[in-house]
Design an enzyme around this catalytic site. Sequence first.
Site, PDB file in Angstrom:
ATOM      1  N   HIS A 298      -3.573   5.083   4.395  1.00  0.00           N
ATOM      2  CA  HIS A 298      -4.345   3.907   4.031  1.00  0.00           C
ATOM      3  C   HIS A 298      -3.695   2.602   4.492  1.00  0.00           C
ATOM      4  CE1 HIS A 298      -6.256   1.161   1.047  1.00  0.00           C
ATOM      5  NE2 HIS A 298      -7.301   1.817   1.507  1.00  0.00           N
TER       6      HIS A 298
ATOM      7  N   SER B 109     -11.480  -1.536   0.221  1.00  0.00           N
ATOM      8  CA  SER B 109     -10.101  -1.812   0.619  1.00  0.00           C
ATOM      9  C   SER B 109     -10.011  -2.165   2.092  1.00  0.00           C
ATOM     10  CB  SER B 109      -9.214  -0.628   0.293  1.00  0.00           C
ATOM     11  OG  SER B 109      -9.749   0.519   0.864  1.00  0.00           O
TER      12      SER B 109
ATOM     13  N   ASP C 270       0.824  -1.205   0.000  1.00  0.00           N
ATOM     14  CA  ASP C 270       0.000   0.000   0.000  1.00  0.00           C
ATOM     15  C   ASP C 270       0.861   1.260   0.000  1.00  0.00           C
ATOM     16  OD1 ASP C 270      -2.283   1.829   0.765  1.00  0.00           O
ATOM     17  OD2 ASP C 270      -3.287  -0.097   0.858  1.00  0.00           O
TER      18      ASP C 270
END
Length: 750
Positions: A193, A367, A152
């Site tokens: 994230h 996600s 990520d």
Amino acid sequence: MKAACALIVVVGIHWAVAGDIYTNSWAVHVPGGSEEVDRVSGKLGFVNLGQVVNGSDLYHLQHNGVQRKSLNPHHGRHIQLKNEPKMENKLVLWFEQQTEKRRFKRQINVVPTDPLFFKQWYLNNDVSPDFDVMTAWSHGYTGRGVVVSILDDGLEKDHPDLSVNYDPLASYDFNSNDPDPQPRYDPSDENRHGTRCAGEVAAVANNGVCGAGIAFNAGIGGVRMLDGAVTDIVEAKSLSLNPQHIHIYSASWGPEDDGKTVEGPGVLATQAFYQGIVNGRGGLGSIFVWAAGNGGLHYDNCNCDGYSNNIYTISVGSATENGNVPWYSESCASTLTTTFSSGTKKERQIVTTDLHHKCTDQHTGTSASAPFAAGIIALALEANPTLTWRDLQHLVMRASSPGNLKADDWMNNGVGRKVSHHYGYGLLDAGRLVGLAQKWESTHPQRKCLVEIVNNPQEVRSYLLVRQIITACVNSANHILSLEHVQAKISLSYSRRGDLEIFLTSPMGTRSVLVAMRPYDTSTEGYRGWSFMSTHMWDENPHGLWTLELVNKGQYNQNGFLEKFQLILYGTQENMTARKTQDSVLTECMTQDANGKCLDCGTSFYSYGKLCLSYCPPKYFKTTTRLITSEPDNSRFALVCAPCHPSCYTCNGEFANNCTACSPFSTFNDQENTCSQLYFPRPDLSPSAPPNIFNIVAISAIVIGTFVLLLFIYVCCSWCGSRVNVNRHIHQEGHLPPEVELQIVNTLGR
Ligand SMILES: *[C@@H]1O[C@H](CO)[C@@H](O)[C@H](O)[C@H]1NC(C)=O
Ligand SMILES: *[C@@H]1O[C@H](CO)[C@@H](O)[C@H](O)[C@H]1NC(C)=O
Ligand SMILES: *[C@@H]1O[C@H](CO)[C@@H](O)[C@H](O)[C@H]1NC(C)=O
């Protein structure tokens, strides 16, 4: 005599009440020293396993002629031990046959004490069914020994709820090419994230910070790869980072979810997937968990995304707290399972770790779903570390069920399982998954059967039907009895690609939507050898009539040509619906060496590293080895899993010509029972044997081949590298854009 009777009565009652299980181990007290113990045990058929407590006169004897587990004590051996002639003193002062004690792993805090656990509705029984993770925890599975890496935008490795589980060997920064995955901080915190995803998997439990991760004792790493130019090289390096150390890769990104892209992994990322499933985890295969996609708003279809559509990835869909399809969710036939995520404004979101050592209860989008699945799979790998990448897909499918998930397309497939394009097989249940993992014996090797169905162009106007009866490679080494993945590889042209819906129906009547209408996809390029994948026919028998339908859902005057259609079936020669699962494929070890390696698993289990298994995993075969005991004439054989020759996938002996199946991408020679590695010349050539002419020729060929390949890759990369900055988007942030929120509010009439 009275005492003996009393004893028997007492034993009888005791046994009836407590149900003691007697083992084949005895503890004896012999003051005469180790030689005396060896002498006595040898004479009576025991094996001396040494002092129970170092320095004491208490010894552990095992009798291999006695059942390993029995409901009755073994009086014969008692009498023998009792009658052992005394020398000056009694030789055997005391003895006791060992009973199995019911001991439970201490799980005082099955319910984590973390301050935000009460907000983790998907874990704490607030919704029913939830992930059922507490069942897995109560059996002692918390991800210990399993390593997960989040591919990520980085990982805040010093976060107080992650640092204990942080694993530098599962981490890298391919955006700045250094080992430190720390995210780049900016005012908008756009790189939060990866840290949020990591907390879902492995936030530490019971430490007073945030909530608990699903696999709160797993190792967690982060690969920083989305915060910069994402090239094929960056993707390939990330997917192939440390594959003998990392077990599970979790990815929540892909080509743009704009409803008009059809794109998959490049040459190098494709190679990384292959290498991962063939060689990763010691040959059991790396586990790639993928988020299905966030393009719901653009009517995108995850079958147009070559990452979630890939047979090597476990593609995960999303459901909201109330069991609805979230507004961002993409549906397609390749989705295997579903986990919870965010939904409408009124529905709760995901609690996890956040940048700047903080916590959040506002993690969202598809996600968030992939890391949940990765965490649950980590629990299963702790329960049975020998599962292959395909075993895990079989198990995830079996551990998923519709529960309360609402959709208009639930159907029963040919083997009676409910399946939906929104959710795959439904919500993933961690308790069920670890239970199945303990009972699951390796699936037989993967078979691939390719059937050419259309080779000459057929005109497509508003509707085209293609039907063919197939035998699934009967009478060949690739004959398939039970399906796993099904791919329809299609080349076609069409005046407006997004208007064409494609359906595939199996002989058992399962109809998969390979792609639904995508109104934003105005492309005139059609599909160029695109493989649409379906998981919906899993375990079905592929023999019979297959049907492909092309349906125009747009304006009537459109046309094109179906140029090529190949059906690619993957599966096994085993009839999976007839498979009987056993009580457990794992048992406890009876004798270990100093490193914990198991030496003896008893009479029906095979030792494999520290484990005792009822079977040997791929790349190992069942054999026996002499168990060294203190008494030469009492030696016996122990069952072990021994490694195959590295060229084999399965084998019945240690030599290169003992192969019974080969790894994918290598070929089996029927006459010689050998495997040749076609697609990957292994990099370590290590010519340890004196080179002969053949070796020299072969090595030169490989060296030249490798050189040409490298040159080719170099040329390609410098060519592509300058042009291609692969557009990769985080399937992120399920926050409704304000205008959409407005539309929804409007349609709801509020
Ligand atoms: C047992 O004790 C002896 C003597 O104290 C020591 O040398 C030996 O290493 C010990 N063995 C183990 C397994 O602890
Ligand atoms: C597989 O086993 C099931 C259940 O025993 C049986 O009904 C089915 O016919 C078998 N399939 C094949 C292809 O043999
Ligand atoms: C394995 O190969 C060896 C060497 O060729 C041969 O002697 C042996 O019989 C084979 N074992 C089995 C089980 O096929």
